[in-house]
Design an enzyme around this catalytic site. Structure first.
Site, PDB file in Angstrom:
ATOM      1  N   ASP A  74      37.011  35.458  43.828  1.00  0.00           N
ATOM      2  CA  ASP A  74      37.794  35.647  44.918  1.00  0.00           C
ATOM      3  C   ASP A  74      39.199  36.214  44.237  1.00  0.00           C
ATOM      4  OD1 ASP A  74      38.586  33.137  43.461  1.00  0.00           O
ATOM      5  OD2 ASP A  74      39.779  32.575  45.123  1.00  0.00           O
ATOM      6  N   GLU A 132      39.435  30.223  43.660  1.00  0.00           N
ATOM      7  CA  GLU A 132      40.184  29.743  42.440  1.00  0.00           C
ATOM      8  C   GLU A 132      41.664  30.138  42.602  1.00  0.00           C
ATOM      9  OE1 GLU A 132      42.574  30.045  39.058  1.00  0.00           O
ATOM     10  OE2 GLU A 132      42.343  31.840  40.255  1.00  0.00           O
TER      11      GLU A 132
HETATM   12 ZN   LIG Z   1      42.277  34.518  38.008  1.00  0.00          ZN
END
Ligand SMILES: [Zn+2]
Length: 360
Positions: A74, A132
């Site tokens: 992401d 993340e």
């Molecule tokens: Zn990163």
């Protein structure tokens, strides 16, 4: 390139470009996860496991040792910086655009090596995970560690987060706290009837202004700490003496300190004020004295540096698995609107990891 199958064996820069152009802002990883899953499924030396939008590809060559090489797929929101462009910048060629640094160049290296290394000197678990860049409770690696902790089992882990294709060991911990002052509300025409909580916050700001940042040596690397006000809130209306003011501070602390020690430090700095800890995550020691880490540093020819930002190496460290950051790109460019990675660092990362995984 969106919609077309990913070519994992071709030019690494083109592969980076292709996966950057499949937009995957946190929460929208499905299309990229699908593309990764379908591309890796072509390789019979990989066992593919999917957990939500995380893809895990494992070799089962029968080696006694196993390493994890992980990266998140992401990105932070796009800021007019997609599709990516290949540019000549200063003296070198760069790939510019969202995700090039954080961290799809690293993911491209993982994909190419996962596909093309059908012989390695250790078994490898390649992990491509989601979420993340958002709240830690959503983190794909955290979810895997809860659902399938066996999949993270390894003697060493590498996160291909941007680190100039050099080893960055460990990471600082992070803690957020609200420092609160309280007063007494009054009409501002009769201010002497009240007590101004915003004025009282000046003491907090003064302590921050004169705070001396520590540098702490941990396992041979020097970690620079910081303590900063990041948000300040106070005030009710323009004719009211405010009765409450909150200064939110963020403390980045060396990995040799526990969360309890970090909290004690914050309470000491703001002694006399109300302190509420709102969020914390311990750092990770670099662990470069461990044989697996030392072998990695030697094989990649790196000069290790400390990692200041918190990264998922701390999750591995909490599981007792030594882990380092090693990926292309300048970490200072992560999340910036002019995010760009020198293509030379993508090639360097690919070559270094290939050497490490195939050395006899
Ligand atoms: Zn990163």
């Amino acid at each position: 390139m969106s919609g077309q199958p990913l070519n994992l064996e071709g030019d690494i820069v083109e592969l980076t470009r292709a996966i950057c152009d499949i937009e995957s802002v946190s929460g929208n990883e499905k299309e990229l996860a699908d593309a990764i899953e379908s591309a890796l499924s072509n390789y019979s030396h990989l066992e593919i496991i999917r957990d939500g939008d995380a893809i895990i590809a494992r070799t089962n060559f029968g080696h006694a040792s196993r390493v994890v090489i992980a990266g998140h797929i992401d990105t932070v929101p796009v800021a007019g910086n997609l599709p990516v462009k290949l540019l000549p910048m200063e003296r070198e060629q760069v790939l510019w655009g969202r995700g090039t640094v954080d961290m799809k160049a690293g993911v491209a290296v993982q994909l190419k090596l996962a596909a093309t290394l059908d012989k390695t000197n250790t078994d490898v678990t390649w992990i491509f995970y989601d979420h993340e860049e958002v709240d830690a409770s959503l983190n794909g690696l955290g979810r895997i560690s809860r659902n399938r902790p066996d999949l993270l089992d390894a003697s060493f882990a590498v996160l291909c987060e941007p680190s100039y294709s050099q080893v960055e060991g460990g990471c600082n911990g992070t803690m957020r706290a609200d420092i609160i002052t309280r007063g007494l509300k009054a009409h501002s025409a009769r201010a002497w009837m009240g007590k101004n909580a915003v004025h009282a916050a000046a003491d907090i700001l003064n302590r921050l202004e004169t705070y001396e940042t520590a540098e702490v040596e941990v396992d041979g690397l020097v970690y620079r700490e910081s303590l900063n006000a990041v948000v300040i809130k106070g005030g009710i209306a323009t004719n009211v003496i405010p009765d409450e003011c909150t200064v939110t501070v963020n403390y980045r602390f060396a990995p040799s300190k526990s969360a309890a020690e970090a909290e004690a430090h914050i309470r000491e700095v703001f002694e006399g004020h109300e302190v509420v800890i709102t969020d914390s995550a311990e750092g990770a020691r670099p662990g470069l004295d461990l044989p697996e880490a030392a072998a990695f540093v030697a094989a990649t020819g790196s000069v290790p540096r400390p990692k200041y930002g918190w990264t998922d190496v701390a999750r591995f460290s909490a599981l007792g698995i030594p882990a380092v950051n090693f990926g292309p790109g300048d970490p200072n460019k992560a999340h910036s609107d002019d995010e760009n990675v020198p293509v030379s660092q993508i090639f360097a990362c690919e070559a270094a990891l290939r050497t490490w995984l195939t050395a006899s």
